[in-house]
Design a protein around this motif. Structure first.
Motif: not given
Length: 500
Positions: A431-432, A434, A454, A456, A459
């Motif tokens: 998920p979005t 750090s 990061t 989103g 990744t």
């Protein structure tokens, strides 16, 4: 121990009803995980069956060695019949002849109490297995002269018990609560079995680091019972349930049952809903990490609320961790990533103090515990509780062909890669936010890489050098949300535990 309470808390202005288990001092449980002194703990251990029964073993020295390697769980058998004349037993024994009417309160039971007390001083959990019968075979447990089985009238002074089935073994007689054979003092097999259960609990339940297993490899196909007997024979199931019920009336200590007769978790649907049972134990011989997760999911164990354990890995000839440590390492990580605990089979506890191979095995378990306790594992799961789908699907590629995932999506992830190595970065759906990550060699906890990414969507996380780790043992990836401060076990007491 396991008092399930309803707690309602105010969180972000919303009243949320949750189930909370307060485990109290010593070993307990919070949902599907062990606790110790009311904190989650990841147990790794050895199946040290003879630790109390073998007079040649220095109990405290062995426990010191366990503690040195952060081994925090052992299993011992109440009656190590395989030691024959060389071992202490619960009953008095003269010239190899047992007396089922008289306890060995001079030597054996003081050693059991010593073991429990010394283990408690080191915060080592002790699983005590009360029965270890293999009644469905001859020339072994029941009648092999070198074992001198105390339950066999040929090796006791009580004139009981015998094979009545014409096949030379004692299946199903040993599991028959209504077996009408009587000893010379008019006692039934059930009365002697109950006396042993009661004695074990009376001697050991005061030690808060102890819990009880009913029977080792109960009704396992072949040796313990015929194939599918756990399904076909109600009498068999009632035998184990009877002793679960008996112990639950005597103590609040945790109760474990062997739930796997066929290597596929066959007993899980039978025991999963029994509220008096806390722990389901399994054997998945020759299983890959993926096999373990699939079996536990398909049997319903992962969707239940029991602690899941393997209290001994394969100890067959040429198959122990001494012979193939990487195989057992995969087995151990497979169980953790499937939501359970593991213990290596220890064929001879005397080797703990002298064999460097033992230290190599213990170190693999220490690495597993260290990494497991670096995350809030008790909040993590191998499957999505909403639909039962595996979190493995969050990964689309990685540095090996095979992987397993334990996760709290959006917060913490542990990914275990093993098998054929690839020159490929890891790719995971995050998920979005750090995230920070660490790569570890599971052989020695060597840090092979770290960084931040990061999230989103899918990744990419850079993988370690392909030459820096070994595919047969594996590679661990730990991912944590950078914005989450509560990631360590030491923070546990500041927050309530949510039970899935």
């Amino acid at each position: 121990m396991n008092h399930l309470l309803k707690a309602v808390i105010l969180f972000l202005g919303i009243l949320v009803a949750i189930n909370v288990v307060y485990a109290g001092p010593g070993v307990g449980r919070s949902g599907r995980w062990f606790t110790y002194d009311d904190k989650p703990i990841y147990l790794v251990g050895f199946d040290a069956q003879q630790l109390a029964a073998d007079p040649a073993i220095d109990i405290t020295a062995v426990l010191d060695k366990f503690s040195e390697f952060r081994i925090n769980k052992i299993r011992v058998w109440t009656y190590c019949w395989f030691l024959g004349d060389a071992g202490y037993t619960p009953w008095q024994k003269i010239n190899g002849v047992h007396n089922l009417d008289a306890w060995d309160d001079a030597v054996y039971w003081p050693r059991m109490r010593l073991l429990a007390a010394e283990a408690r001083a080191r915060k080592i959990v002790v699983e005590v297995t009360i029965f270890a019968p293999y009644p469905n075979t001859t020339n072994y447990w029941w009648d092999l002269p070198k074992f001198k089985n105390a339950w066999n009238k040929d090796f006791n002074s009580n004139s009981a018990f015998t094979s009545l089935n014409g096949r030379g073994h004692v299946y199903p007689e040993f599991y028959n609560l209504n077996n009408d054979e009587r000893s010379s003092r008019g006692k039934s097999l059930r009365s002697y079995q109950q006396a042993l259960v009661d004695k074990v609990v009376a001697e050991l339940e005061k030690f808060d680091n102890v819990y009880f297993e009913i029977a080792n490899e109960f009704a396992v196909d072949g040796y313990g019972a015929p194939s599918n007997a756990i399904i076909d024979n109600l009498q068999l199931r009632l035998w184990q349930e009877n002793w679960v019920q008996r112990i639950s009336t005597l103590t609040s200590r945790l109760i474990s049952v062997h739930s796997d007769t066929d290597g596929l978790g066959q007993g899980t649907p039978i025991w999963n809903d029994n509220r008096q049972i806390d722990i389901l134990n399994f054997r998945f011989l020759n299983a890959t990490p993926k096999d373990i997760s699939d079996i536990l999911r398909n049997s319903g164990a992962q969707s239940g609320n029991k602690i899941l354990t393997i209290n001994e890995t394969d100890g067959g000839r040429g198959k122990s961790y001494y012979h193939d440590l990487d195989l057992h390492t995969r087995y151990a990580w497979g169980m953790f990533l499937s939501g359970g605990h593991i213990a290596f089979y220890q064929d001879d506890s005397r080797r703990v103090l002298t064999d460097p191979d033992w230290e190599m095995g213990a170190n693999r378990l220490r690495v597993l515990r260290d990494i497991a306790e670096s995350v809030r594992f008790w909040e993590m799961s191998p499957v999505n509780p909403k639909d039962g789908s595996e979190y493995d699907s969050l990964i689309t590629q990685g540095p090996a062909e095979d992987w397993q995932v334990l996760a709290t999506p959006g917060s913490q992830y542990v990914v275990y890669f093993w098998g054929k190595k690839l020159s490929t970065n890891a790719e995971i759906n995050l998920p979005t936010g750090s995230y920070r990550y660490d790569w570890y060699d599971v052989r020695n906890k060597k840090l092979l890489g770290k960084g931040t990414v990061t999230g989103g969507g899918n990744t990419v996380i850079a993988s370690p050098s392909i030459d820096s780790w070994q595919g047969n043992s594996g590679l661990a990836l730990v991912i944590k949300d950078n914005n989450k401060k509560l990631t360590e076990l030491t923070d546990y007491h500041e927050h309530l535990v949510l039970i899935p």
